[in-house]
Design a protein around this motif. Structure first.
Motif, short mmCIF file in Angstrom:
data_model
loop_
_atom_site.label_atom_id
_atom_site.label_comp_id
_atom_site.label_asym_id
_atom_site.label_seq_id
_atom_site.Cartn_x
_atom_site.Cartn_y
_atom_site.Cartn_z
N SER A 295 0.85 -1.14 -0.06
CA SER A 295 -0.12 -0.02 -0.03
C SER A 295 0.82 1.30 -0.01
O SER A 295 2.08 1.29 0.68
CB SER A 295 -1.01 -0.14 1.09
OG SER A 295 -1.60 1.21 1.53
N ASN A 296 0.37 2.39 -0.56
CA ASN A 296 0.77 3.59 -0.59
C ASN A 296 0.72 4.37 0.53
O ASN A 296 1.14 5.66 0.86
CB ASN A 296 0.62 4.36 -1.99
CG ASN A 296 1.11 3.66 -3.18
OD1 ASN A 296 2.26 3.17 -3.24
ND2 ASN A 296 0.54 3.82 -4.31
N GLU A 297 0.00 3.86 1.29
CA GLU A 297 -0.81 4.65 2.66
C GLU A 297 0.44 5.17 3.25
O GLU A 297 0.41 6.30 3.95
CB GLU A 297 -1.52 3.90 3.33
CG GLU A 297 -2.92 3.70 2.86
CD GLU A 297 -3.77 2.65 3.76
OE1 GLU A 297 -3.58 2.43 4.82
OE2 GLU A 297 -4.83 2.45 3.25
N ASN A 298 1.48 4.40 3.79
CA ASN A 298 2.62 4.82 4.49
C ASN A 298 3.59 5.57 3.91
O ASN A 298 4.73 5.99 4.41
CB ASN A 298 3.26 3.46 5.08
CG ASN A 298 2.38 2.71 5.89
OD1 ASN A 298 1.43 3.07 6.41
ND2 ASN A 298 2.64 1.33 5.77
N GLU A 299 3.56 6.06 2.63
CA GLU A 299 4.54 7.00 1.91
C GLU A 299 4.70 8.20 2.63
O GLU A 299 5.61 8.80 2.39
CB GLU A 299 4.36 6.86 0.41
CG GLU A 299 4.73 5.36 -0.18
CD GLU A 299 4.52 5.64 -1.97
OE1 GLU A 299 3.94 6.87 -2.08
OE2 GLU A 299 4.75 4.82 -2.45
N SER A 300 3.52 8.75 3.30
CA SER A 300 3.58 9.93 3.75
C SER A 300 4.06 10.10 5.20
O SER A 300 4.12 11.26 5.87
CB SER A 300 2.13 10.54 3.79
OG SER A 300 1.32 9.65 4.65
N ILE A 301 4.48 8.93 5.75
CA ILE A 301 4.93 8.84 7.07
C ILE A 301 6.22 9.43 7.24
O ILE A 301 7.18 9.36 6.25
CB ILE A 301 5.16 7.44 7.74
CG1 ILE A 301 3.49 6.79 7.67
CG2 ILE A 301 5.54 7.46 8.93
CD1 ILE A 301 3.39 5.51 8.27
N TYR A 302 6.45 10.36 8.13
CA TYR A 302 7.70 10.90 8.22
C TYR A 302 8.79 10.18 8.72
O TYR A 302 8.78 9.45 9.76
CB TYR A 302 7.86 12.25 9.26
CG TYR A 302 7.10 13.45 8.56
CD1 TYR A 302 7.38 14.08 7.70
CD2 TYR A 302 5.80 13.59 9.15
CE1 TYR A 302 6.54 15.34 7.15
CE2 TYR A 302 5.04 14.67 8.74
CZ TYR A 302 5.58 15.54 7.62
OH TYR A 302 4.73 16.67 7.21
#
Length: 278
Positions: A6-13
Protein backbone atom coordinates in the motif's frame (compact mmCIF):
# COMPACT_ATOMS: atom_id res chain seq x y z
CA UNK A 1 -5.69 -9.19 -4.27
CA UNK A 2 -2.89 -6.80 -5.21
CA UNK A 3 0.61 -7.94 -4.30
CA UNK A 4 1.94 -4.41 -4.28
CA UNK A 5 2.41 -2.76 -0.88
CA UNK A 6 0.00 0.00 0.00
CA UNK A 7 1.06 3.55 -0.66
CA UNK A 8 -0.61 4.67 2.57
CA UNK A 9 2.67 4.71 4.50
CA UNK A 10 4.56 6.80 1.98
CA UNK A 11 3.50 9.99 3.77
CA UNK A 12 4.98 8.87 7.14
CA UNK A 13 7.87 11.09 8.21
CA UNK A 14 11.18 9.24 8.43
CA UNK A 15 13.64 12.13 8.10
CA UNK A 16 14.08 13.70 11.52
CA UNK A 17 17.45 15.38 11.06
CA UNK A 18 15.76 18.77 11.41
CA UNK A 19 12.50 17.79 13.11
CA UNK A 20 11.55 17.09 16.71
CA UNK A 21 11.00 13.40 17.43
CA UNK A 22 8.54 11.73 19.76
CA UNK A 23 11.39 10.82 22.11
CA UNK A 24 12.69 14.38 22.18
CA UNK A 25 9.26 15.83 22.90
CA UNK A 26 8.79 13.48 25.87
CA UNK A 27 12.43 13.74 27.03
CA UNK A 28 12.56 9.95 26.92
CA UNK A 29 16.34 9.80 27.26
CA UNK A 30 16.06 11.48 30.66
CA UNK A 31 12.91 9.61 31.64
CA UNK A 32 14.09 6.12 30.74
CA UNK A 33 17.54 6.62 32.23
CA UNK A 34 16.13 7.67 35.60
CA UNK A 35 15.82 4.07 36.83
CA UNK A 36 19.20 3.61 38.51
CA UNK A 37 19.25 0.53 40.71
CA UNK A 38 21.39 0.65 43.83
CA UNK A 39 21.59 -3.14 43.96
CA UNK A 40 22.01 -5.88 41.39
CA UNK A 41 18.65 -7.42 42.30
CA UNK A 42 16.21 -7.87 39.43
CA UNK A 43 13.12 -6.67 41.33
CA UNK A 44 14.51 -3.30 42.34
CA UNK A 45 13.57 -2.11 38.84
CA UNK A 46 9.90 -2.86 39.60
CA UNK A 47 10.14 -0.96 42.90
CA UNK A 48 11.66 2.14 41.27
CA UNK A 49 9.30 2.27 38.29
CA UNK A 50 6.12 1.83 40.35
CA UNK A 51 7.07 4.76 42.55
CA UNK A 52 8.19 6.95 39.66
CA UNK A 53 4.98 6.30 37.74
CA UNK A 54 2.94 7.12 40.86
CA UNK A 55 4.82 10.40 41.23
CA UNK A 56 4.00 11.29 37.61
CA UNK A 57 0.32 10.60 38.23
CA UNK A 58 0.46 12.68 41.41
CA UNK A 59 1.96 15.55 39.43
CA UNK A 60 -1.08 15.45 37.17
CA UNK A 61 -3.46 15.19 40.15
CA UNK A 62 -1.97 18.36 41.63
CA UNK A 63 -2.16 20.10 38.25
CA UNK A 64 -5.87 19.27 38.02
CA UNK A 65 -6.76 20.02 41.66
CA UNK A 66 -5.14 23.44 41.63
CA UNK A 67 -6.87 24.32 38.36
CA UNK A 68 -10.19 23.04 39.74
CA UNK A 69 -9.89 25.33 42.78
CA UNK A 70 -9.26 28.29 40.48
CA UNK A 71 -12.23 27.30 38.29
CA UNK A 72 -14.55 27.03 41.30
CA UNK A 73 -13.45 30.46 42.56
CA UNK A 74 -14.17 31.88 39.09
CA UNK A 75 -17.59 30.18 39.00
CA UNK A 76 -16.54 28.02 36.05
CA UNK A 77 -18.11 24.92 37.52
CA UNK A 78 -18.26 22.80 34.38
CA UNK A 79 -14.50 23.11 33.90
CA UNK A 80 -13.99 22.20 37.55
CA UNK A 81 -16.18 19.11 37.21
CA UNK A 82 -14.13 17.94 34.21
CA UNK A 83 -10.87 18.37 36.14
CA UNK A 84 -12.18 16.62 39.26
CA UNK A 85 -13.53 13.72 37.19
CA UNK A 86 -10.07 13.40 35.64
CA UNK A 87 -8.54 13.24 39.11
CA UNK A 88 -10.85 10.33 39.96
CA UNK A 89 -9.75 8.51 36.80
CA UNK A 90 -6.09 9.06 37.65
CA UNK A 91 -6.70 7.71 41.15
CA UNK A 92 -7.92 4.43 39.67
CA UNK A 93 -4.57 4.06 37.90
CA UNK A 94 -2.62 4.66 41.10
CA UNK A 95 -4.78 2.22 43.06
CA UNK A 96 -4.17 -0.50 40.46
CA UNK A 97 -0.42 0.09 40.70
CA UNK A 98 -0.46 -1.60 44.11
CA UNK A 99 -1.50 -4.84 42.38
CA UNK A 100 1.75 -4.75 40.42
CA UNK A 101 3.90 -3.91 43.44
CA UNK A 102 2.24 -6.73 45.36
CA UNK A 103 4.01 -9.20 43.07
CA UNK A 104 7.15 -8.29 45.06
CA UNK A 105 7.61 -10.88 47.80
CA UNK A 106 9.19 -10.32 51.24
CA UNK A 107 12.17 -12.46 50.24
CA UNK A 108 12.74 -10.37 47.12
CA UNK A 109 12.35 -6.99 48.81
CA UNK A 110 14.78 -7.76 51.64
CA UNK A 111 17.50 -8.29 49.03
CA UNK A 112 17.63 -4.56 48.23
CA UNK A 113 15.69 -2.81 51.02
CA UNK A 114 18.90 -1.95 52.85
CA UNK A 115 20.05 0.09 49.86
CA UNK A 116 17.20 2.57 50.40
CA UNK A 117 18.72 3.96 53.60
CA UNK A 118 16.17 6.34 55.16
CA UNK A 119 14.48 7.10 51.82
CA UNK A 120 10.76 6.36 52.03
CA UNK A 121 7.48 7.05 50.28
CA UNK A 122 6.56 8.86 53.52
CA UNK A 123 8.78 11.66 52.19
CA UNK A 124 6.90 12.11 48.91
CA UNK A 125 6.42 15.87 48.75
CA UNK A 126 3.79 15.58 46.03
CA UNK A 127 1.68 13.33 48.21
CA UNK A 128 2.01 15.86 51.03
CA UNK A 129 0.89 18.61 48.69
CA UNK A 130 -2.15 16.55 47.67
CA UNK A 131 -3.01 16.16 51.36
CA UNK A 132 -2.59 19.91 51.85
CA UNK A 133 -4.81 20.72 48.87
CA UNK A 134 -7.46 18.37 50.27
CA UNK A 135 -7.27 20.05 53.69
CA UNK A 136 -5.17 17.61 55.73
CA UNK A 137 -2.42 19.76 57.29
CA UNK A 138 0.47 18.28 59.28
CA UNK A 139 3.18 20.78 60.22
CA UNK A 140 5.73 18.28 61.52
CA UNK A 141 6.35 16.82 58.06
CA UNK A 142 7.54 20.17 56.67
CA UNK A 143 10.98 19.82 58.26
CA UNK A 144 11.64 16.81 55.99
CA UNK A 145 11.97 19.20 53.05
CA UNK A 146 14.24 21.89 54.52
CA UNK A 147 17.15 20.35 52.62
CA UNK A 148 15.74 21.97 49.45
CA UNK A 149 14.81 25.63 50.17
CA UNK A 150 12.72 26.20 47.03
CA UNK A 151 10.71 23.03 47.62
CA UNK A 152 10.29 23.89 51.29
CA UNK A 153 8.94 27.33 50.35
CA UNK A 154 6.45 25.76 47.93
CA UNK A 155 5.24 23.31 50.57
CA UNK A 156 4.84 26.03 53.20
CA UNK A 157 2.78 28.04 50.71
CA UNK A 158 0.53 25.02 50.07
CA UNK A 159 0.32 24.39 53.82
CA UNK A 160 -0.96 27.92 54.44
CA UNK A 161 -3.35 28.08 51.49
CA UNK A 162 -7.09 27.25 51.45
CA UNK A 163 -7.86 23.88 49.90
CA UNK A 164 -10.42 22.32 47.62
CA UNK A 165 -13.02 21.90 50.34
CA UNK A 166 -12.57 25.50 51.46
CA UNK A 167 -13.45 26.55 47.89
CA UNK A 168 -16.55 24.33 48.04
CA UNK A 169 -17.65 25.74 51.40
CA UNK A 170 -17.23 29.28 50.09
CA UNK A 171 -19.41 28.32 47.13
CA UNK A 172 -22.12 27.23 49.59
CA UNK A 173 -21.94 30.65 51.19
CA UNK A 174 -22.16 32.39 47.82
CA UNK A 175 -25.29 30.36 47.06
CA UNK A 176 -26.96 31.96 50.10
CA UNK A 177 -26.46 29.32 52.76
CA UNK A 178 -25.69 30.76 56.23
CA UNK A 179 -22.13 29.47 56.59
CA UNK A 180 -20.36 30.76 59.70
CA UNK A 181 -18.11 33.73 58.90
CA UNK A 182 -15.23 32.51 61.03
CA UNK A 183 -15.22 29.28 59.03
CA UNK A 184 -14.78 31.19 55.76
CA UNK A 185 -11.85 33.08 57.27
CA UNK A 186 -10.38 30.24 59.29
CA UNK A 187 -6.70 29.44 59.85
CA UNK A 188 -5.98 27.27 56.81
CA UNK A 189 -2.92 25.72 58.47
CA UNK A 190 -5.30 23.78 60.72
CA UNK A 191 -7.09 20.61 59.76
CA UNK A 192 -10.67 21.24 58.71
CA UNK A 193 -13.14 20.36 61.47
CA UNK A 194 -16.81 19.42 60.86
CA UNK A 195 -19.23 22.32 61.12
CA UNK A 196 -23.00 22.26 61.66
CA UNK A 197 -23.69 25.13 59.25
CA UNK A 198 -21.87 23.32 56.44
CA UNK A 199 -23.65 20.05 57.17
CA UNK A 200 -27.03 21.82 57.14
CA UNK A 201 -26.18 23.43 53.79
CA UNK A 202 -25.19 20.14 52.17
CA UNK A 203 -28.35 18.54 53.53
CA UNK A 204 -30.43 21.13 51.70
CA UNK A 205 -28.42 20.59 48.53
CA UNK A 206 -29.14 16.85 48.63
CA UNK A 207 -32.80 17.36 49.51
CA UNK A 208 -33.35 19.86 46.70
CA UNK A 209 -31.05 18.63 43.96
CA UNK A 210 -32.93 20.44 41.19
CA UNK A 211 -32.42 23.79 42.89
CA UNK A 212 -28.73 23.25 43.56
CA UNK A 213 -27.62 21.02 40.69
CA UNK A 214 -24.08 22.39 40.39
CA UNK A 215 -23.46 22.19 44.14
CA UNK A 216 -24.83 18.64 44.10
CA UNK A 217 -22.44 17.72 41.29
CA UNK A 218 -19.55 19.31 43.17
CA UNK A 219 -20.42 17.35 46.31
CA UNK A 220 -20.44 14.04 44.44
CA UNK A 221 -17.13 14.82 42.73
CA UNK A 222 -15.60 15.46 46.15
CA UNK A 223 -17.00 12.20 47.52
CA UNK A 224 -15.54 10.35 44.52
CA UNK A 225 -12.09 11.79 45.22
CA UNK A 226 -12.12 11.03 48.95
CA UNK A 227 -13.48 7.54 48.37
CA UNK A 228 -10.68 6.79 45.91
CA UNK A 229 -8.03 8.31 48.16
CA UNK A 230 -9.10 6.09 51.03
CA UNK A 231 -9.04 3.07 48.72
CA UNK A 232 -5.49 4.05 47.73
CA UNK A 233 -4.49 4.37 51.38
CA UNK A 234 -6.01 0.98 52.19
CA UNK A 235 -4.25 -0.75 49.29
CA UNK A 236 -1.02 0.97 50.34
CA UNK A 237 -1.40 -0.36 53.89
CA UNK A 238 -2.20 -3.91 52.77
CA UNK A 239 0.66 -3.96 50.26
CA UNK A 240 3.14 -2.82 52.92
CA UNK A 241 1.76 -5.43 55.34
CA UNK A 242 2.06 -8.10 52.65
CA UNK A 243 5.70 -7.26 51.88
CA UNK A 244 7.25 -6.22 55.22
CA UNK A 245 4.62 -7.17 57.81
CA UNK A 246 4.76 -4.83 60.81
CA UNK A 247 8.38 -3.72 60.47
CA UNK A 248 9.16 -0.01 60.72
CA UNK A 249 9.23 1.90 57.45
CA UNK A 250 12.60 2.89 55.98
CA UNK A 251 11.74 6.51 56.79
CA UNK A 252 11.24 5.74 60.48
CA UNK A 253 7.44 5.62 60.52
CA UNK A 254 5.63 2.76 62.25
CA UNK A 255 4.79 1.35 58.82
CA UNK A 256 1.47 -0.48 58.81
CA UNK A 257 0.50 1.10 62.14
CA UNK A 258 0.85 4.61 60.75
CA UNK A 259 -0.99 3.71 57.54
CA UNK A 260 -3.90 2.26 59.51
CA UNK A 261 -4.08 5.39 61.64
CA UNK A 262 -4.44 7.80 58.71
CA UNK A 263 -7.28 5.69 57.28
CA UNK A 264 -9.52 7.19 59.96
CA UNK A 265 -9.05 10.75 58.72
CA UNK A 266 -11.96 12.27 56.79
CA UNK A 267 -11.29 15.08 54.33
CA UNK A 268 -14.88 16.20 53.66
CA UNK A 269 -16.70 15.04 56.82
CA UNK A 270 -20.08 16.69 56.29
CA UNK A 271 -20.49 15.01 52.91
CA UNK A 272 -20.37 11.67 54.69
CA UNK A 273 -22.44 12.67 57.74
CA UNK A 274 -25.23 14.10 55.58
CA UNK A 275 -25.92 10.65 54.17
CA UNK A 276 -27.10 9.50 57.59
CA UNK A 277 -29.43 12.48 57.89
CA UNK A 278 -31.18 12.19 54.54
Amino acid sequence: MSQHPSNENESIYTDFLNRMTYGEYLKLDDLLNAQQRLSSHHDEMLFIIIHQVSELWMKLILHELKAAIDAISQDDMQAAFKMLARVSSIQKQIIQAWDVLSTLTPAEYKEFRGQLGQASGFQSYQYRMIEFVLGYKTSHVLKIYKKTPELYKELVSAYQAPGLYDAAVRKLSEAGFPIKTDLLNRDFTKNYEPDSSVEAAWEQVYKHVGNYWELYQLAEKLVDIEDSLQQWRYRHMKTVERIIGHKKGTGGSSGVGYLKQVLDHRFFPELWDVRTNL
